[in-house]
Design an enzyme around this catalytic site. Structure first.
Site, PDB file in Angstrom:
ATOM      1  N   SER A   1      40.705  34.292  37.545  1.00 59.55           N
ATOM      2  CA  SER A   1      41.204  32.929  37.380  1.00 59.55           C
ATOM      3  C   SER A   1      42.457  32.936  36.518  1.00 59.55           C
ATOM      4  O   SER A   1      42.679  33.854  35.722  1.00 59.55           O
ATOM      5  CB  SER A   1      40.140  32.059  36.710  1.00 59.55           C
TER       6      SER A   1
ATOM      7  N   TYR B   1      33.852  30.351  30.798  1.00 63.55           N
ATOM      8  CA  TYR B   1      34.564  30.655  32.042  1.00 63.55           C
ATOM      9  C   TYR B   1      35.722  31.612  31.787  1.00 63.55           C
ATOM     10  O   TYR B   1      35.876  32.632  32.475  1.00 63.55           O
ATOM     11  CB  TYR B   1      35.064  29.353  32.661  1.00 63.55           C
TER      12      TYR B   1
END
Length: 257
Positions: free
Chosen positions: A140, A153
């Protein structure tokens, strides 16, 4: 001829979103695909739509070693080998550092980080036995730039980049290339909580937030990420390994928020 003719690829998190688009595109480019997910009804439906001759579905909880072993065996049994893996499965939880429960943090680690590790470890021997292959790990933008409320995350996605680099060094001698994709904001169920993705965030607020940040003025599409995964899984990227590829509409080009 397709870019993946004769290839056999396992894709995790393939029931919807980026994983679904990757499975459809890879099959269209000549690959046999094994779709793995915990959304059994949706995943099986996608596999049926792609076609039973080229696609199969298996329940794959990426945090379970035995599920990965079963997925690799199923792909080999169905199609004769395994020479590609896309570690796509992932979850996100929005929470402030001080209020993130340990249980929530460990849940994200289990799916995003441990799942990627187990997938690479399970697939690597089969890829080597096939004479080489490719691993694409979905990381990401959050692995490369801090963003508030994404402690768990961001930590797991940064770990994926680190594991990608290490694996690329260890597996290069076996003909296996390992790269990572770092998407920015992509229009998938993960960014639409009302469609069943439990992120703890409001979809409308997220869309407005992203639109203000991204120089291209929109969030990305899942098929755009799939095309990058295709590139990294094909001979078009034959001399590329160990690299994170950002696909974010310019988000990380210097925009501040």
């Amino acid at each position: 001829m397709g870019k993946l003719d004769g290839r056999v690829v396992i894709i995790s998190g393939a029931a919807r979103g980026q994983g679904e688009q990757e499975a459809r595109l890879f099959a269209a480019e000549g690959a046999n695909v094994l779709l793995g997910d915990v959304l059994d009804e949706q995943g099986a439906a996608v596999a049926r739509e792609i076609g039973p001759d080229v696609a199969r579905y298996i329940r794959l909880d990426v945090g379970r070693e035995e599920d990965w072993a079963a997925a690799v065996q199923a792909a080999s049994d169905a199609f004769g080998k395994v020479d590609g893996l896309v570690n796509n499965a992932g979850i996100v939880r929005f929470n402030a550092l001080a209020s993130t429960p340990l249980e929530e943090f460990e849940q994200v680690v289990r799916v995003n980080q441990t799942g990627c590790f187990l997938g690479m470890r399970a697939a690597a021997p089969e890829l080597a036995a096939a004479g080489g292959g490719t691993i694409v790990n979905v990381s990401s933008y959050a692995a490369l730039s801090g963003m508030a409320y994404l402690t768990s995350y961001a930590a797991t996605k940064a770990a994926i980049v680190g594991m990608t680099r290490v694996a690329s060094m260890e597996l290069a001698g076996k003909g296996i290339r390992v790269n990572a994709i770092c998407p920015g904001a992509i229009d998938t169920p993960m960014t639409h909580p009302e469609e069943g993705a439990d992120t703890g965030a409001d979809a409308g607020a997220l869309a407005e937030f992203y639109a203000q940040l991204i120089p291209m003025g929109r969030i990305g599409r899942a098929d755009e990420v799939a095309r990058l995964a295709l590139f990294l899984s094909s001979e078009d990227s034959s001399y590329i390994t160990g690299q994170p590829f950002v696909i974010d509409g310019g988000w990380l080009s210097g925009v501040s928020y």
